[in-house]
Design an enzyme around this catalytic site. Sequence first.
Site, mmCIF file in Angstrom:
data_model
loop_
_atom_site.group_PDB
_atom_site.id
_atom_site.type_symbol
_atom_site.label_atom_id
_atom_site.label_comp_id
_atom_site.label_asym_id
_atom_site.label_seq_id
_atom_site.Cartn_x
_atom_site.Cartn_y
_atom_site.Cartn_z
ATOM 1 N N ARG A 185 30.535 36.339 59.108
ATOM 2 C CA ARG A 185 30.788 34.905 59.256
ATOM 3 C C ARG A 185 32.275 34.601 59.405
ATOM 4 N NH1 ARG A 185 25.917 34.985 55.950
ATOM 5 N NH2 ARG A 185 27.211 35.313 54.109
ATOM 6 N N GLU A 203 27.734 44.020 42.888
ATOM 7 C CA GLU A 203 27.067 43.904 41.594
ATOM 8 C C GLU A 203 26.428 45.252 41.224
ATOM 9 O OE1 GLU A 203 23.942 40.785 39.412
ATOM 10 O OE2 GLU A 203 24.071 40.876 41.591
#
Lengths: 180, 186
Positions: free
Chosen positions: A69, A106
């Site tokens: 993006r 994560e």
Amino acid sequence: MAAQGDQDPRIARISSAIRVIPDFPKKGIMFQDITTLLLDTKAFRDTIDLFVERYRDKDISVVAGVEARGFIFGPPIALALGAKFVPLRKPKKLPGEVISEEYSLEYGTDKIEMHVGAVQPGERALVIDDLIATGGTLCAAIKLLERVGVHVVECACVIELPELKVCIPIISNTNMLSEL
Amino acid sequence: MFAGENGPQEDPRLKAISDAIRVVPHFPKPGIMFQDITTLLLDHKAFKDTVDIFVDRYRDMGVSVVAGVEARGFMFGPSIALAIGAKFVPLRKPRKLPGEKIFEAYELEYGTDCLEMHIGAVKPGERAIVIDDLVATGGTLSAAIRLLERVGAEVVECACVIGLPEVKGHHRLNGKPLYILVEPRQ
């Protein structure tokens, strides 16, 4: 710092053009979807203009955009500033010689890559992405650019998440700008 | 059509655009001469000229949608969209777009891949162009055309910076015109 202080009147429309999708990509995450911003021609134009206005006199020669993006916002900004656009990509996408920087997720790690020779020592750069969450990707981007002698003037994102756990030692040396 | 087919009237900007594209041999596998547009993006004038040529072509065609194919179509499409006052619609690999979407499968050399578009991004009757950096077999662009037509858009043209020789002289893809700036270099 967010640009919100004396809020530019364009920001409200930009903010409301962004769609929130609950539980994507997994439960509990409120995904900030910028694709609806890209459908609002005035709001998209204003987003680019806000960044260009901020950086036009800052002698920026490199706009580095984070895949994917960052590729949507970075090139229009680069073109308006007279700067190069440098894509920072996921592994194995860029042909030719690359340097890479690993960062934590994560669970596990990921890597971003940049072409050798795309940027020269001493150049002044911006890093662009649509959103900053933990700052892990942006920190990796800054490190990549600094490793080749580039001065990262600022990281610029359209959206900043409120629960920000930033990698402080790196980010505190550069300024964060986000619009929401 | 190739932009350079006009012979003596060939746009003088095209040579610099072609020269700015780097060829990387044997990527992603032996035998492929990869046309690397990242070096074009480092040449501000050539990059700007690339966008300007597309903008000049499409600004008066009533185009309200620029659909860009992930990921290199994202590098060219938004600038064109902004300049002509159109929406930019990303056509993405599977599972990247959140929310409701439609998908279209297409053939690869080995196996298939898939392109996705958001439902509601494009309205019936809108006039669209599709942008990618390069067209080879046309498989990806064909899938993009089908996606847009399924939601009732009219695909006016597909536009690419580079077109492989297989498409030269075809001029059309799925019946849609194809507009290409340059051929690959060796």
